[in-house]
Design an enzyme around this catalytic site. Structure first.
Site, mmCIF file in Angstrom:
data_model
loop_
_atom_site.group_PDB
_atom_site.id
_atom_site.type_symbol
_atom_site.label_atom_id
_atom_site.label_comp_id
_atom_site.label_asym_id
_atom_site.label_seq_id
_atom_site.Cartn_x
_atom_site.Cartn_y
_atom_site.Cartn_z
ATOM 1 N N VAL A 1 0.857 -1.203 0.000
ATOM 2 C CA VAL A 1 0.000 0.000 0.000
ATOM 3 C C VAL A 1 0.884 1.241 0.000
ATOM 4 O O VAL A 1 1.802 1.336 0.820
ATOM 5 C CB VAL A 1 -0.913 0.050 1.249
ATOM 6 C CG1 VAL A 1 -1.852 1.241 1.182
ATOM 7 C CG2 VAL A 1 -1.706 -1.234 1.399
ATOM 8 N N LYS B 1 -6.227 -1.905 -1.248
ATOM 9 C CA LYS B 1 -5.373 -1.163 -0.309
ATOM 10 C C LYS B 1 -6.165 -0.731 0.916
ATOM 11 O O LYS B 1 -5.651 -0.770 2.044
ATOM 12 C CB LYS B 1 -4.763 0.052 -1.018
ATOM 13 C CG LYS B 1 -3.792 -0.349 -2.120
ATOM 14 C CD LYS B 1 -3.472 0.830 -3.014
ATOM 15 C CE LYS B 1 -2.453 0.468 -4.078
ATOM 16 N NZ LYS B 1 -2.287 1.533 -5.077
ATOM 17 N N GLY C 1 6.321 2.714 -8.367
ATOM 18 C CA GLY C 1 7.626 2.867 -8.994
ATOM 19 C C GLY C 1 8.778 2.599 -8.029
ATOM 20 O O GLY C 1 8.645 1.813 -7.091
HETATM 21 N N1 LIG Z 1 4.591 -1.361 -10.000
HETATM 22 C C1 LIG Z 1 4.451 -0.675 -8.879
HETATM 23 O O1 LIG Z 1 4.774 0.501 -8.837
HETATM 24 C C2 LIG Z 1 3.914 -1.348 -7.636
HETATM 25 C C3 LIG Z 1 3.716 -0.583 -6.479
HETATM 26 C C4 LIG Z 1 3.279 -1.210 -5.306
HETATM 27 C C5 LIG Z 1 3.049 -2.566 -5.316
HETATM 28 N N2 LIG Z 1 3.212 -3.282 -6.469
HETATM 29 C C6 LIG Z 1 2.980 -4.717 -6.431
HETATM 30 O O2 LIG Z 1 4.213 -5.382 -6.629
HETATM 31 C C7 LIG Z 1 4.003 -6.614 -7.298
HETATM 32 C C8 LIG Z 1 4.866 -6.653 -8.549
HETATM 33 O O3 LIG Z 1 4.492 -5.590 -9.398
HETATM 34 P P1 LIG Z 1 5.377 -5.170 -10.674
HETATM 35 O O4 LIG Z 1 4.804 -3.896 -11.160
HETATM 36 O O5 LIG Z 1 6.810 -5.248 -10.341
HETATM 37 O O6 LIG Z 1 4.995 -6.351 -11.689
HETATM 38 P P2 LIG Z 1 5.704 -6.707 -13.075
HETATM 39 O O7 LIG Z 1 6.526 -5.574 -13.562
HETATM 40 O O8 LIG Z 1 4.646 -7.285 -13.950
HETATM 41 O O9 LIG Z 1 6.720 -7.888 -12.664
HETATM 42 C C9 LIG Z 1 6.293 -9.174 -12.332
HETATM 43 C C10 LIG Z 1 7.496 -10.093 -12.290
HETATM 44 O O10 LIG Z 1 7.051 -11.386 -11.859
HETATM 45 C C11 LIG Z 1 7.590 -12.357 -12.738
HETATM 46 N N3 LIG Z 1 6.695 -13.515 -12.777
HETATM 47 C C12 LIG Z 1 5.394 -13.556 -13.132
HETATM 48 N N4 LIG Z 1 4.910 -14.805 -13.007
HETATM 49 C C13 LIG Z 1 5.939 -15.565 -12.576
HETATM 50 C C14 LIG Z 1 6.078 -16.946 -12.274
HETATM 51 N N5 LIG Z 1 5.064 -17.800 -12.369
HETATM 52 N N6 LIG Z 1 7.295 -17.395 -11.868
HETATM 53 C C15 LIG Z 1 8.335 -16.527 -11.752
HETATM 54 N N7 LIG Z 1 8.275 -15.229 -12.017
HETATM 55 C C16 LIG Z 1 7.075 -14.750 -12.430
HETATM 56 C C17 LIG Z 1 7.708 -11.680 -14.055
HETATM 57 O O11 LIG Z 1 8.650 -12.408 -14.796
HETATM 58 P P3 LIG Z 1 9.059 -12.074 -16.319
HETATM 59 O O12 LIG Z 1 9.449 -10.634 -16.347
HETATM 60 O O13 LIG Z 1 10.216 -12.937 -16.556
HETATM 61 O O14 LIG Z 1 7.857 -12.402 -17.130
HETATM 62 C C18 LIG Z 1 8.170 -10.281 -13.642
HETATM 63 O O15 LIG Z 1 9.566 -10.278 -13.475
HETATM 64 C C19 LIG Z 1 2.501 -6.696 -7.540
HETATM 65 O O16 LIG Z 1 1.886 -7.400 -6.499
HETATM 66 C C20 LIG Z 1 2.071 -5.241 -7.516
HETATM 67 O O17 LIG Z 1 0.701 -5.084 -7.139
HETATM 68 C C21 LIG Z 1 3.651 -2.692 -7.613
#
Ligand SMILES: NC(=O)c1ccc[n+]([C@@H]2O[C@H](COP(=O)([O-])OP(=O)(O)OC[C@H]3O[C@@H](n4cnc5c(N)ncnc54)[C@H](OP(=O)(O)O)[C@@H]3O)[C@@H](O)[C@H]2O)c1
Length: 428
Positions: A128, A201, A298
């Site tokens: 969050v 959240k 981010g």
């Molecule tokens: N983005 C933000 O700013 C933000 C902020 C707060 C919280 N979050 C939370 O943080 C988490 C990640 O977000 P993100 O934005 O970093 O997501 P993302 O950019 O889509 O990254 C997801 C990662 O997980 C990997 N992955 C997916 N399925 C997999 C599996 N079965 N086995 C192994 N690896 C796997 C992907 O691998 P590949 O790249 O190799 O496909 C990728 O590296 C989420 O829960 C999101 O809600 C994100």
């Protein structure tokens, strides 16, 4: 440490661990060592050199069973693979750090119970308001207070869209397209603009603030799709603005929880939150008002993950025998979630009508029948008489009365679409 998921959050986490490793070691008294990394495309990822040699795998099972991994960071997202890997980590008695609001909102209480039974540590700060340590605030900083209410801007994408609409007068579709181009919004924007992300959240923050087992179904949710530049013009005339507000408020009936666009007086601190920023305003019975502000997503999310890794490392070293779930196991009753229909507020009603004589009288009649006091009628000059927008504001009344009035008004033959009803928050 074993890190699973090397996307936005995972790669920021690795960069911070590599670049800030010396500082972290000074603060902790020992080094955090990344032992294993996993993502589906791990072998084509550039890994920061400062981390030293690491085991790389595309199979998360090899991370959660790795003998040298004590803490698993789940940075995958979603509720399928992430749930399997968190559960497997707990079964293998590995502590867990997660950024996954969706998973924790849906299954948090069960995951925490299992973690406590297994005697491992769990941390979820990054789930969050990435850049705001709001979990630590609610679990530690002000945990001695009794929280009476909090209001948050918890979705940076919606706040970016609304504040751009306010600044430029452009419609939602155009701003959303630009947000997608800049990487602020997903290709499928529904989770953000329909309120699902903010609701997950709010589940977590409400659990932390009130010690209750809150579920998404306890929360009234409405997204921002119906907000137009015209609504901002009318809101400004009323010395207000519009934000997607996640609210949790104790009332004599129970806890009222909602995610919805609302009018806020322009003079309030939340009204000043611009662009993709997040903010949380908390009212305590003893500690009064506190306010928290920062990036919601981010790179700052990586800071939250690294800080959680440090917290869990400290807890492991310190033994931490007492682990308590932020989701209460029993409801005390005083914070039982109740329907938003019990809420009493002033409301902003925006209409689009096919103009003809007697419209205001008809609408005023419906309001009077429901015992709702009319406050003001606002209408900008408009040439399109067949699609005439105008606004009525009403005095404080119950959400149920407003819903009944809107339902009746929506059936009138001159109505171009159902009236838009937004609460006017005055207490912020
Ligand atoms: N983005 C933000 O700013 C933000 C902020 C707060 C919280 N979050 C939370 O943080 C988490 C990640 O977000 P993100 O934005 O970093 O997501 P993302 O950019 O889509 O990254 C997801 C990662 O997980 C990997 N992955 C997916 N399925 C997999 C599996 N079965 N086995 C192994 N690896 C796997 C992907 O691998 P590949 O790249 O190799 O496909 C990728 O590296 C989420 O829960 C999101 O809600 C994100």
């Amino acid at each position: 440490m074993g890190i699973v998921g090397l996307g936005n959050v995972g790669s920021s986490t690795l960069a911070i661990l590599a670049e800030n490793g010396d500082q972290i070691a000074l603060k902790l008294g020992y080094r955090l060592k990344v032992v294993a990394l996993c993502s589906r495309s791990v072998h084509s990822k550039k890994i920061p050199e400062g981390l030293g040699p690491v085991f790389k795998t595309t199979d998360w099972r090899e991370v959660v069973t790795h003998p040298d991994v004590h803490v698993v960071a789940e940075l995958v997202g979603g509720t399928s693979a992430a749930a399997d890997l968190v559960n497997a980590a707990i079964e293998n008695r590995k502590s867990v750090v997660t950024a996954n609001k969706e998973l924790m909102a849906a299954c948090g209480p069960d995951i925490w119970d299992r973690a406590i039974q297994a005697g491992i540590n769990l941390a979820m700060e990054a789930s969050v308001c990435g850049g705001i340590p709001i979990h630590a605030v609610l679990r530690e900083g002000i945990s001695g207070d009794r929280i009476m209410a909090f209001y948050g801007i918890l979705n940076g994408t919606c706040n970016y869209i609304l504040t751009e609409m306010e600044k430029t007068g452009a419609p939602l579709a155009a701003i959303l397209a630009e947000a997608q181009r800049l990487g602020y919004a997903e290709a499928d924007p529904s989770a953000d603009i329909d309120g699902f992300d903010a609701r997950s959240k709010l589940v977590l923050l409400a659990a932390l603030a009130f010690g209750e087992r809150i579920t998404p179904a306890d929360i009234f949710m409405e997204g921002i799709r119906r907000i137009t530049p015209l609504d901002f013009r009318y809101a400004h005339t009323l010395k207000h603005t519009i934000r997607l507000i996640c609210g949790a408020r104790k009332t004599p009936d129970g806890l009222i929880l909602s995610v919805r666009p609302a009018l806020l007086p322009s003079s309030t601190i939340l009204a000043g939150v611009q662009g993709p920023y997040n903010a949380v305003w908390v009212k305590g019975q003893f500690g009064e008002d506190t306010f928290y502000y920062g990036w919601g997503a981010g790179h700052p999310t990586g800071v939250a993950v690294v800080s959680d890794l440090m917290r869990v490392a400290r807890e492991i070293r310190g033994g931490s025998p007492e682990r308590v779930s932020p989701f209460a196991h029993e409801r005390l009753g005083e914070n039982k979630p109740v329907s938003v229909t019990l809420q009493r507020r002033a409301y902003y009603l925006r209409f689009r009508v096919d103009d003809r004589p007697g419209i205001i009288a008809k609408l005023a009649g419906i309001l009077a029948n429901k015992n709702i006091g009319l406050e003001a009628v606002l209408q900008e000059p408009c040439e399109t008489k067949h699609d005439l927008p105008f606004v009525i504001t009403v005095e404080q009344t119950s959400e149920q009365s407003i819903r009944d009035a809107v339902e009746e008004m929506a059936k009138l033959d001159f109505m171009r679409e159902a009236p838009l009803a937004l609460p006017m928050e005055t207490a912020l």
